[in-house]
Design a protein around this motif. Structure first.
Motif, PDB file in Angstrom:
ATOM      1  N   PRO A   1       2.576   1.838   5.653  1.00  0.00           N
ATOM      2  CA  PRO A   1       1.631   1.640   6.644  1.00  0.00           C
ATOM      3  C   PRO A   1       1.205   0.421   6.848  1.00  0.00           C
ATOM      4  CG  PRO A   1       0.973   3.454   5.306  1.00  0.00           C
ATOM      5  CD  PRO A   1       2.265   2.834   4.708  1.00  0.00           C
ATOM      6  N   PHE A   2       1.034  -0.456   6.014  1.00  0.00           N
ATOM      7  CA  PHE A   2       0.739  -2.073   6.073  1.00  0.00           C
ATOM      8  C   PHE A   2       1.853  -2.895   6.946  1.00  0.00           C
ATOM      9  CE2 PHE A   2      -1.508  -0.656   2.386  1.00  0.00           C
ATOM     10  CZ  PHE A   2      -2.634  -0.750   2.923  1.00  0.00           C
ATOM     11  N   LEU A   3       3.250  -2.661   6.573  1.00  0.00           N
ATOM     12  CA  LEU A   3       4.398  -3.078   6.791  1.00  0.00           C
ATOM     13  C   LEU A   3       4.753  -2.796   8.377  1.00  0.00           C
ATOM     14  CD1 LEU A   3       6.594  -2.853   3.831  1.00  0.00           C
ATOM     15  CD2 LEU A   3       5.466  -4.816   4.635  1.00  0.00           C
ATOM     16  N   PHE A   4       4.354  -1.458   8.562  1.00  0.00           N
ATOM     17  CA  PHE A   4       4.986  -0.722  10.065  1.00  0.00           C
ATOM     18  C   PHE A   4       3.699  -0.643  10.825  1.00  0.00           C
ATOM     19  CE2 PHE A   4       8.200   0.241   7.095  1.00  0.00           C
ATOM     20  CZ  PHE A   4       9.222  -0.841   7.234  1.00  0.00           C
ATOM     21  N   GLY A   5       2.461  -0.991  10.381  1.00  0.00           N
ATOM     22  CA  GLY A   5       1.411  -0.699  11.103  1.00  0.00           C
ATOM     23  C   GLY A   5       1.123   0.958  11.458  1.00  0.00           C
ATOM     24  N   PHE A   6       1.472   1.782  10.381  1.00  0.00           N
ATOM     25  CA  PHE A   6       1.223   3.181  10.694  1.00  0.00           C
ATOM     26  C   PHE A   6      -0.267   3.377  10.511  1.00  0.00           C
ATOM     27  CE2 PHE A   6       5.235   4.206   8.043  1.00  0.00           C
ATOM     28  CZ  PHE A   6       6.075   3.851   9.579  1.00  0.00           C
ATOM     29  N   ALA A   7      -0.815   4.275  11.097  1.00  0.00           N
ATOM     30  CA  ALA A   7      -2.250   4.713  11.169  1.00  0.00           C
ATOM     31  C   ALA A   7      -2.376   6.271  11.133  1.00  0.00           C
ATOM     32  CB  ALA A   7      -3.146   4.110  12.263  1.00  0.00           C
ATOM     33  N   GLY A   8      -3.636   6.716  10.903  1.00  0.00           N
ATOM     34  CA  GLY A   8      -3.838   8.257  10.941  1.00  0.00           C
ATOM     35  C   GLY A   8      -3.081   9.046  10.126  1.00  0.00           C
ATOM     36  N   LEU A   9      -2.498  10.135  10.560  1.00  0.00           N
ATOM     37  CA  LEU A   9      -1.630  10.995   9.887  1.00  0.00           C
ATOM     38  C   LEU A   9      -0.493  10.094   9.472  1.00  0.00           C
ATOM     39  CD1 LEU A   9      -0.780  13.842   8.936  1.00  0.00           C
ATOM     40  CD2 LEU A   9       0.226  14.257  11.329  1.00  0.00           C
ATOM     41  N   GLU A  10       0.073   9.448  10.142  1.00  0.00           N
ATOM     42  CA  GLU A  10       1.409   8.670   9.571  1.00  0.00           C
ATOM     43  C   GLU A  10       1.111   7.856   8.627  1.00  0.00           C
ATOM     44  OE1 GLU A  10       2.384   6.540  13.248  1.00  0.00           O
ATOM     45  OE2 GLU A  10       3.593   8.300  14.071  1.00  0.00           O
ATOM     46  N   ALA A  11      -0.242   7.265   8.337  1.00  0.00           N
ATOM     47  CA  ALA A  11      -0.573   6.491   7.158  1.00  0.00           C
ATOM     48  C   ALA A  11      -0.610   7.153   6.126  1.00  0.00           C
ATOM     49  CB  ALA A  11      -1.638   5.330   7.521  1.00  0.00           C
ATOM     50  N   ALA A  12      -1.394   8.354   6.227  1.00  0.00           N
ATOM     51  CA  ALA A  12      -1.819   9.399   5.283  1.00  0.00           C
ATOM     52  C   ALA A  12      -0.426   9.901   4.544  1.00  0.00           C
ATOM     53  CB  ALA A  12      -2.656  10.371   5.784  1.00  0.00           C
ATOM     54  N   TYR A  13       0.365  10.425   5.469  1.00  0.00           N
ATOM     55  CA  TYR A  13       1.688  10.869   5.091  1.00  0.00           C
ATOM     56  C   TYR A  13       2.492  10.041   4.127  1.00  0.00           C
ATOM     57  CZ  TYR A  13       6.559  12.411   5.533  1.00  0.00           C
ATOM     58  OH  TYR A  13       7.883  13.114   5.234  1.00  0.00           O
ATOM     59  N   TYR A  14       2.456   8.484   4.481  1.00  0.00           N
ATOM     60  CA  TYR A  14       3.388   7.626   3.571  1.00  0.00           C
ATOM     61  C   TYR A  14       2.564   7.497   2.287  1.00  0.00           C
ATOM     62  CZ  TYR A  14       6.945   7.294   6.481  1.00  0.00           C
ATOM     63  OH  TYR A  14       8.407   7.669   7.364  1.00  0.00           O
ATOM     64  N   TRP A  15       1.283   7.206   2.365  1.00  0.00           N
ATOM     65  CA  TRP A  15       0.580   7.106   1.299  1.00  0.00           C
ATOM     66  C   TRP A  15       0.497   8.158   0.231  1.00  0.00           C
ATOM     67  CZ3 TRP A  15      -3.899   4.834   4.740  1.00  0.00           C
ATOM     68  CH2 TRP A  15      -3.743   3.508   4.899  1.00  0.00           C
ATOM     69  N   LEU A  16       0.397   9.347   0.786  1.00  0.00           N
ATOM     70  CA  LEU A  16       0.359  10.434  -0.202  1.00  0.00           C
ATOM     71  C   LEU A  16       1.836  10.839  -0.597  1.00  0.00           C
ATOM     72  CD1 LEU A  16      -1.570  13.221   2.005  1.00  0.00           C
ATOM     73  CD2 LEU A  16      -2.166  12.171  -0.079  1.00  0.00           C
ATOM     74  N   ASN A  17       2.994  10.666  -0.122  1.00  0.00           N
ATOM     75  CA  ASN A  17       4.068  10.647  -0.551  1.00  0.00           C
ATOM     76  C   ASN A  17       4.569   9.601  -1.561  1.00  0.00           C
ATOM     77  OD1 ASN A  17       5.751  12.920   0.371  1.00  0.00           O
ATOM     78  ND2 ASN A  17       5.098  12.334   2.548  1.00  0.00           N
ATOM     79  N   GLY A  18       3.976   8.262  -1.191  1.00  0.00           N
ATOM     80  CA  GLY A  18       4.155   7.340  -2.092  1.00  0.00           C
ATOM     81  C   GLY A  18       3.402   7.399  -3.418  1.00  0.00           C
TER      82      GLY A  18
END
Length: 123
Positions: free
Chosen positions: A86-103
């Motif tokens: 999310p920090f590297l690619f500028g993901f926000a909202g659901l997209e950021a949450a998806y990656y943070w939860l999976n990571g």
């Protein structure tokens, strides 16, 4: 004392459904509407994870050429990459949450991994 309960066998059973989820969930969740990288990073990682599982030397591996410690190292790299995505690619909202939860989930599984009796040092 850390809780170590994820065995090599449990990990093997998690690998195939997780790989398929990484391929399918981004489409179901509508990821990529804001940033296409949010869709394709997961799909590409899912395809790579599926191939890695097929090639890993565990009871569910089909070809068994990748040593299990290498598989674990790749999983850790994926977990950390997903946390940073999310920090590297500028993901926000659901997209950021998806990656943070999976990571976070991947890193927790790695941290909870129990060494096999055959690979543990003698006490």
């Amino acid at each position: 004392m850390p809780i170590k309960f994820v065995t090599k066998n449990i990990h093997a059973y998690l690998d195939y459904p997780v790989a398929l989820a990484l391929i399918g969930l981004p489409f179901l969740l509508g990821l990529g509407a804001v940033n296409p990288m949010a869709l394709w990073l997961s799909v590409a990682t899912g395809v790579a994870a599926f191939l890695l599982t097929v090639l890993t030397d565990h009871h569910l591996g089909l070809i068994r050429v990748v040593p299990y410690p290498v598989h674990m190292a790749v999983d850790l790299i994926v977990g950390l990459t997903f946390l940073a995505a999310p920090f590297l690619f500028g993901f926000a909202g659901l997209e950021a949450a998806y990656y943070w939860l999976n990571g976070a989930a991947v890193c927790i599984v790695i941290a909870a991994h129990k060494a096999d009796a055959a690979t543990q040092p003698a006490e």
